[in-house]
Design a protein around this motif. Sequence first.
Motif, short mmCIF file in Angstrom:
data_model
loop_
_atom_site.label_atom_id
_atom_site.label_comp_id
_atom_site.label_asym_id
_atom_site.label_seq_id
_atom_site.Cartn_x
_atom_site.Cartn_y
_atom_site.Cartn_z
N GLU A 144 172.19 151.69 -4.77
CA GLU A 144 170.85 151.16 -5.01
C GLU A 144 170.63 149.95 -4.12
N LEU A 145 169.55 150.00 -3.33
CA LEU A 145 169.23 148.91 -2.41
C LEU A 145 167.78 148.51 -2.62
N SER A 146 167.58 147.25 -3.00
CA SER A 146 166.23 146.72 -3.23
C SER A 146 166.11 145.39 -2.50
N ILE A 147 165.37 145.37 -1.38
CA ILE A 147 165.25 144.15 -0.57
C ILE A 147 163.81 143.89 -0.18
N GLY A 148 162.86 144.50 -0.87
CA GLY A 148 161.46 144.30 -0.54
C GLY A 148 160.88 143.03 -1.15
N ASN A 149 159.60 142.83 -0.91
CA ASN A 149 158.87 141.69 -1.48
C ASN A 149 159.46 140.35 -1.08
N ASN A 150 159.91 140.26 0.17
CA ASN A 150 160.31 138.98 0.72
C ASN A 150 159.33 138.66 1.84
N ILE A 151 158.10 138.36 1.46
CA ILE A 151 157.01 138.31 2.43
C ILE A 151 156.55 136.89 2.74
N LEU A 152 157.12 135.87 2.11
CA LEU A 152 156.59 134.52 2.30
C LEU A 152 157.06 133.90 3.63
N THR A 153 158.34 134.03 3.92
CA THR A 153 158.84 133.38 5.13
C THR A 153 159.60 134.34 6.04
N GLY A 154 159.96 135.49 5.55
CA GLY A 154 160.71 136.40 6.39
C GLY A 154 160.57 137.83 5.95
N THR A 155 160.83 138.78 6.84
CA THR A 155 160.64 140.19 6.54
C THR A 155 161.80 141.01 7.07
N ILE A 156 161.82 142.26 6.66
CA ILE A 156 162.81 143.21 7.18
C ILE A 156 162.37 143.69 8.56
N GLY A 157 161.04 143.85 8.70
CA GLY A 157 160.46 144.38 9.92
C GLY A 157 160.53 143.39 11.07
N PRO A 158 159.79 143.69 12.18
CA PRO A 158 158.84 144.81 12.27
C PRO A 158 159.46 146.17 12.58
N ASN A 159 160.69 146.20 13.07
CA ASN A 159 161.29 147.47 13.44
C ASN A 159 161.86 148.18 12.22
N PHE A 160 161.86 149.49 12.28
CA PHE A 160 162.41 150.28 11.19
C PHE A 160 163.92 150.04 11.14
N PRO A 161 164.47 149.76 9.98
CA PRO A 161 165.90 149.39 9.88
C PRO A 161 166.82 150.56 10.21
N THR A 162 167.44 150.50 11.37
CA THR A 162 168.32 151.60 11.81
C THR A 162 169.64 151.59 11.06
N TRP A 163 170.00 150.45 10.45
CA TRP A 163 171.28 150.38 9.75
C TRP A 163 171.32 151.29 8.53
N LEU A 164 170.16 151.82 8.14
CA LEU A 164 170.15 152.74 7.02
C LEU A 164 170.92 154.03 7.32
N GLN A 165 171.04 154.37 8.60
CA GLN A 165 171.71 155.63 8.97
C GLN A 165 173.16 155.67 8.50
N THR A 166 173.76 154.50 8.40
CA THR A 166 175.18 154.46 8.02
C THR A 166 175.38 154.52 6.52
N GLN A 167 174.29 154.44 5.76
CA GLN A 167 174.39 154.45 4.30
C GLN A 167 174.35 155.90 3.80
N ARG A 168 175.48 156.37 3.30
CA ARG A 168 175.58 157.76 2.87
C ARG A 168 175.56 157.91 1.36
N SER A 169 175.64 156.81 0.62
CA SER A 169 175.73 156.90 -0.84
C SER A 169 174.47 156.44 -1.56
N ILE A 170 173.50 155.94 -0.82
CA ILE A 170 172.31 155.36 -1.46
C ILE A 170 171.54 156.44 -2.23
N LYS A 171 171.20 156.11 -3.46
CA LYS A 171 170.39 156.99 -4.30
C LYS A 171 169.00 156.39 -4.56
N GLU A 172 168.89 155.07 -4.48
CA GLU A 172 167.62 154.41 -4.75
C GLU A 172 167.35 153.39 -3.65
N LEU A 173 166.20 153.51 -2.99
CA LEU A 173 165.83 152.63 -1.89
C LEU A 173 164.47 152.00 -2.18
#
Length: 955
Positions: free
Chosen positions: A441-470
Amino acid sequence: MGASSATCLLFLLWLFAATLFLSFFEAESNVSCNEKDKQALLKFKRSLIFPPGYSQDDCFSWDCFGWNKVHCDKKTGRVTKLSVTSVGGEISPSLLELEFLNYLDLSSNNFNCTPIPSFLGSMGSLTHLELSEANFCGLIPPQLGNLSSLHYLDLGDNSDLYVDNLHWMSGLSAIQVLDLSSVDLHREVDWLQIMSKFPSLSELYLNYCQLDSLNPFLGFVNFTTLRVLELSVGNFNQNSNLTLNLQGMQLEKAPTNQCVLTPIFQPSVSCQISRSSPFSAFLKCNFHTCQNQWTSILVVFLLTAASSSLSHSYDQVCGAIGLYQYLHQQLQLCLLDLRSLYLLDLGLGGNSLKGEIPPSIFSLRKLRALYLDSNKLTGKIPESLGQLKHLTDLNLTNNSLSGPIPSSIGNLSHLVGLQLSENQFNGTIPKTLGLLSNLEELSIGNNILTGTIGPNFPTWLQTQRSIKELYMSHSEISDQAPSWFWNWTSNIEIIDLSYNLIEGDVSGIVLNSVIIDLSSNRFKGQMPQLLTNVKLLNIANNSFSGPISSFMCKKMNQKNKLMALDASNNLLSGELPHCWRYWQFLTHLDLGSNKISGRIPHSMGSLVALQSLYLRNNRIYGDLPSSLKKCSNLILIDLGENPFSVTIPPWIGEMTSLMFLRLRSNGFKGYIPRQICELSSLIVLDLGNNSLSGPIPNCLKNISAMTIPKPIFEAQFSYNSTYGNLRLHMDGVYNEKLKLVSKGTELEYKENLKFVKIIDLSSNNLSGSIPSEISVISELCFLNLSRNQLIGKIPEKIGIMKKLESIDLSQNHLSGEIPLSLSSLTFLSRLNLSYNNLSGKIPFSPQLQTFDAFSNIGNPQLCGNPLPRNCTIGEESQNRTPIGKTKEDSYNSNFYIGMGVGFAVGFWAVCGVLFFNRTWRHAYFRLFDDMKDWVYVTTVLNMNWLLEKLRSCHL
């Protein structure tokens, strides 16, 4: 040898025959359900009220041994266990006839705030009584103390239960599990002493009980058998203290805000709860034996001593394995030597804790789970987080943490759940996050005040093989969704990418996740294809286009099990299809704000599970098909902003489950059908901006949901009642919503929609007067009858509608005075009576004086504050009670008027007789002459006597 074999054979034959005989005897011993018990159960059934769609036969069939909720003894046929949920009504005394009943479960019902029946205390055979979450109110009957055989008693989580004292509980000598959560116990100061006298008590739940006393004179309390103790959210007095004898007890895993104690072999622990200041409390435990004897898993959780103080400071809690301190509004941690512990879970969520996360927490090398969510923590996450090598769950959501996510997080190789959303993290996601191969389970959204995950699509997700909830909503990703991403999601159960700027054409994409939220992005093309796993699809607020029928009728989608589809605010076109038979699991359908045209097909009536239907803001026209009434579970209908231009069908009154009906701006004409008053569950009726004519139905008072404070069954929204186990995952992913004009402005209601009660009939051609019966709708919050042709007076008793927050009667032809009862509407925040023919002075009250002149403008005969036109004496006298005066002043005026009339009547009753009757007149004046002579003679004699006395004194 032969004799021995024969003997063995005979023995086996005898054993087989005996087995058959015993089996036959046992089968014959089973008897049918006892007739007396059956009749008692049928009486009990008749006293209950079952909600729509409730299968009564599941609980009450004619075969006692086949009853789903009733268990009978197979040999005697007597009822021993009864469990009934999701019903209302009353509890019949017929239960007393079930003489062998030992297990009674009436939890999770709605008994409409009635008291717990006292006769339950006469059911002496009960060993298990569960009445939790059943909406009981009032005093807990002390007769329950007669249940001396009771092992389990659960009265928790009811509406408004209380006790005057707990002395009646002394009769519960066999009690082992006691749950009084949410029961008001503040009247009982000796609750602790009473609870400690139960010799077999192993679990005690007293959460939210308004406890405000830990008897300081008690000194020593024996809880040697106690295994679970929950005292969450109390209100303990200052300087209270408690000493617990916890010899042979151990802290064991428990939810946040509680201490749980479990017996072990030897360790002796003495714990003390006390308060040294209004904003500090501690649980102090001293070991009398070596810590290494505590070999089981130990878990420490906060024992909340005062919920009111937590918003200001953090309670000091020293447990058997730790001390948590909050000093000077800074969260600090002081722990005992924990190196001998095997594992440790720490949960302090939801306590309004302030300050930074203390570095000492990250010295707990064996920490397995850390929950600090829903607090007010600030500062950065230190790099020392990576030292927690055994950590499997980390939840820091809903705080004010900032700074970058430490790269050392990649060292947490055992991490399964990572929740960092709703903070103020900045920077980029560390690449080391890709090393967390066990992450589910990975929950990292709603961090919009001073920093973000973007703008690029997170390529590191490719290595995650066990995630069930994103969960990556509100992450400001403004990139193209790569092709690998959709293949990567094939094994993920929940995807939430909402509120980003992700682009891409998903026309040929096949989705397989259970819950998918792609709303509020920039996806385009035709709608994606679905596999049978998908239960919720939210693609609202995108740029999907093409005919809606190409998605609904596609062969691959015909085997779907979709329960919720939200495709609103897109560019979908074409007519509504006829292939609804393939969508039998749908409970929620939102196709609003598209370019869909044509008529509503009759085949939509096959959606028998449907609970909410949104088709607003399209180009749909024609009649409403009567087949829709087959959708008997519909709770919400929103067809607003479509050019139907027909009459509202009378059959709509047959949809008795409806709570929300929005038919705004549809061009409906004709009368409002009286059948609409049969919708007893209706709380939102919006028929505004149509061409309806005729009178307002006076039967609106029959809509009981707007007149009764607590209906028997409170309807739940579709995602609550239907999605079952998905409910936990869907919070924040989808909510029912409705746009309503509540206070002159159109607002969208979501979570609070079920609390809104509104009637909006504005902008029509309604005529006649406002029915006086409308004042019976006492639970109404918003009333809008503006822009009609209404005449007559404002109902005098409108002040009875105490919960009104907004009244708009503007632009009608209403006349007469403004009712004084309006002054009693203390919740009223918007009032518009403008452009009518009202007259007289505006009533004076602090509430009405808060409205400006625009609320009353356009009424030439109206005067007084806040209008600039002052009232003349004549205008003031028109009112029954002069403005500015109280009812007592009115009563005084009536008294003086009555006194004047009485004087006039009395005067002429006497003088009139003397004037017209000569004999009486002569006798009257003769009487006065005689009286005059008597007074004169008496006065002269007395004066002469007095003078003689004076002369004698001078001589």
